[in-house]
Design an enzyme around this catalytic site. Structure first.
Site, mmCIF file in Angstrom:
data_model
loop_
_atom_site.group_PDB
_atom_site.id
_atom_site.type_symbol
_atom_site.label_atom_id
_atom_site.label_comp_id
_atom_site.label_asym_id
_atom_site.label_seq_id
_atom_site.Cartn_x
_atom_site.Cartn_y
_atom_site.Cartn_z
ATOM 1 N N LYS A 74 4.726 100.809 45.393
ATOM 2 C CA LYS A 74 5.255 99.479 45.101
ATOM 3 C C LYS A 74 5.088 98.506 46.267
ATOM 4 O O LYS A 74 5.311 97.299 46.098
ATOM 5 C CB LYS A 74 6.719 99.578 44.707
ATOM 6 C CG LYS A 74 6.960 100.257 43.366
ATOM 7 C CD LYS A 74 6.360 99.457 42.219
ATOM 8 C CE LYS A 74 6.750 100.029 40.878
ATOM 9 N NZ LYS A 74 6.256 99.199 39.758
ATOM 10 N N ASP A 75 4.697 98.985 47.429
ATOM 11 C CA ASP A 75 4.393 98.058 48.521
ATOM 12 C C ASP A 75 3.282 97.093 48.126
ATOM 13 O O ASP A 75 3.273 95.933 48.539
ATOM 14 C CB ASP A 75 3.958 98.831 49.773
ATOM 15 C CG ASP A 75 5.100 99.537 50.468
ATOM 16 O OD1 ASP A 75 6.249 99.432 49.995
ATOM 17 O OD2 ASP A 75 4.843 100.205 51.485
#
Length: 366
Positions: A74-75
């Site tokens: 999700k970065d």
């Protein structure tokens, strides 16, 4: 600020790996110097899982997304959500970022907000692991756990995040579920990385889907390279996407899942129009079993969504037959679920203890 950093890295081609690089840079050379936290997002290793590859006669490959600097896939979405907000002048210096998240996107946003001088406010369902809630607090985010209710309820955590952002000045709701900057992250980074790292030898990809950004973005990019690549959603029990892609109905599969951050009750904007070939419904028993196999047979300490991804990849490999290459990802580490997924009493209470091979149960905490 990030917009300055963007200007410093115009689109160019890395001479070593022939990858187009820009906002997320290629750092295949050992002497590269990266620009801040956001310069380290992406370009994660591709790893062959030896045990399941041998079992299936296929190459089952995984992107090591837990090696992103904020610890999860999700970065990438967090980076592009903020990039999108800056490109559209939705936020100014010292502003506030508000998001509704099951945890990992919020963690990525909190890291990047620290690096860029933004405030970060996170609404999340109170059913999520305490490890993620505590980590967000450590990162300086204002964490607001709220009761878990369906999306069509006005008190759903996403709607609360939107309303609060709208009540502030110099604030943005990044809207990870329906902001297609999320999908763009994977069209521009994850998909090209998979194509490059496999040398174009990829027969199928599969990912669990929450927002839909990873699955839709990778599928969109890879289909431009080879229409024959199979793009398969790995769906947890209790989600609607399996039935949507199987028979065109918004209908939940039986049960509910312990996996966090994946599974849906609707088709998000990120998934709409994505070139998806089908879906597999993965039971929690299979996801948990594979998670513990990955730990004790491959050495990777992961969350259950990674186990679900690999379980789906194994099923696809068996369906395709020997000699194929199937790609998925390892989403995040097991530390974010330690007191649940790795607890004997918690697993037993969920009826999942028996899913773990007996020879591996010794590693569980009480």
């Amino acid at each position: 600020m990030l917009r300055v950093a963007l200007a410093q890295f115009p689109q160019q081609v890395c001479r070593k790996c022939v990858t187009r690089v820009g906002f997320i840079k290629c750092y295949s050379t050992s002497n590269s110097i990266l620009d801040g936290f956001y310069g380290t997002v992406g370009n994660t290793p591709m790893i062959k899982l030896n045990g399941v590859s041998k079992e299936t006669g296929c190459d089952i490959l995984v992107k090591a997304e837990f090696m992103n600097p904020g610890g999860s896939v999700k970065d990438r979405a967090a980076l592009y959500l903020l990039k999108d907000a800056q490109e559209k002048n939705l936020i100014k210096d010292g502003g506030t970022v508000v998001e509704g998240t099951a945890g990992n996107t919020g963690i990525g946003l909190a890291h990047i907000c620290n690096a860029l001088g933004y405030k970060c406010i996170i609404y999340m369902p109170n059913t999520q692991s305490k490890e993620k809630i505590e980590l967000l607090s450590v990162l300086g985010a204002d964490v607001r756990p709220v009761p878990a209710v369906p999306f069509d309820n006005p008190d759903n955590y996403n709607h609360q995040a939107r309303r609060y952002a709208e009540s502030l000045t110099n604030a943005v709701w990044t809207n990870q579920f329906d902001n297609t900057a999320n999908r763009r992250a994977h069209i521009e980074t994850t998909g090209p990385e998979i194509w490059r790292q496999t040398g174009g030898k990829v027969d199928a990809v599969t990912f669990g889907t929450g927002t839909g950004g990873t699955m839709s973005g990778v599928a969109t990019y890879l289909k431009t390279k080879n229409q024959n690549i199979k793009t398969i959603v790995a769906d947890p029990q209790g989600s609607v996407l399996y039935h949507w892609y199987t028979n065109g109905r918004i209908e939940r599969s039986d049960g509910s899942s312990i996996t966090e951050g994946i599974g849906q009750g609707r088709v998000t904007a990120n998934m709409q129009g994505a070139p998806i070939d089908g879906a597999i419904c993965v039971q929690d028993t299979d996801a948990v079993e594979m998670t513990f196999r990955l730990l004790h047979e491959e050495g990777f300490y992961l969350g259950a969504s990674s186990g679900l991804n690999v379980a789906a990849a194994v099923q696809i490999a068996r369906d395709l037959g020997p000699g194929h290459t199937v790609v998925t990802c390892l989403c995040d580490t097991g530390q974010r679920y330690f007191t649940r997924l790795y607890s004997k009493s918690w697993l037993d209470g969920k009826g999942l203890l028996e899913a773990i091979p007996e020879k591996y149960r010794h590693s569980l905490i009480e």
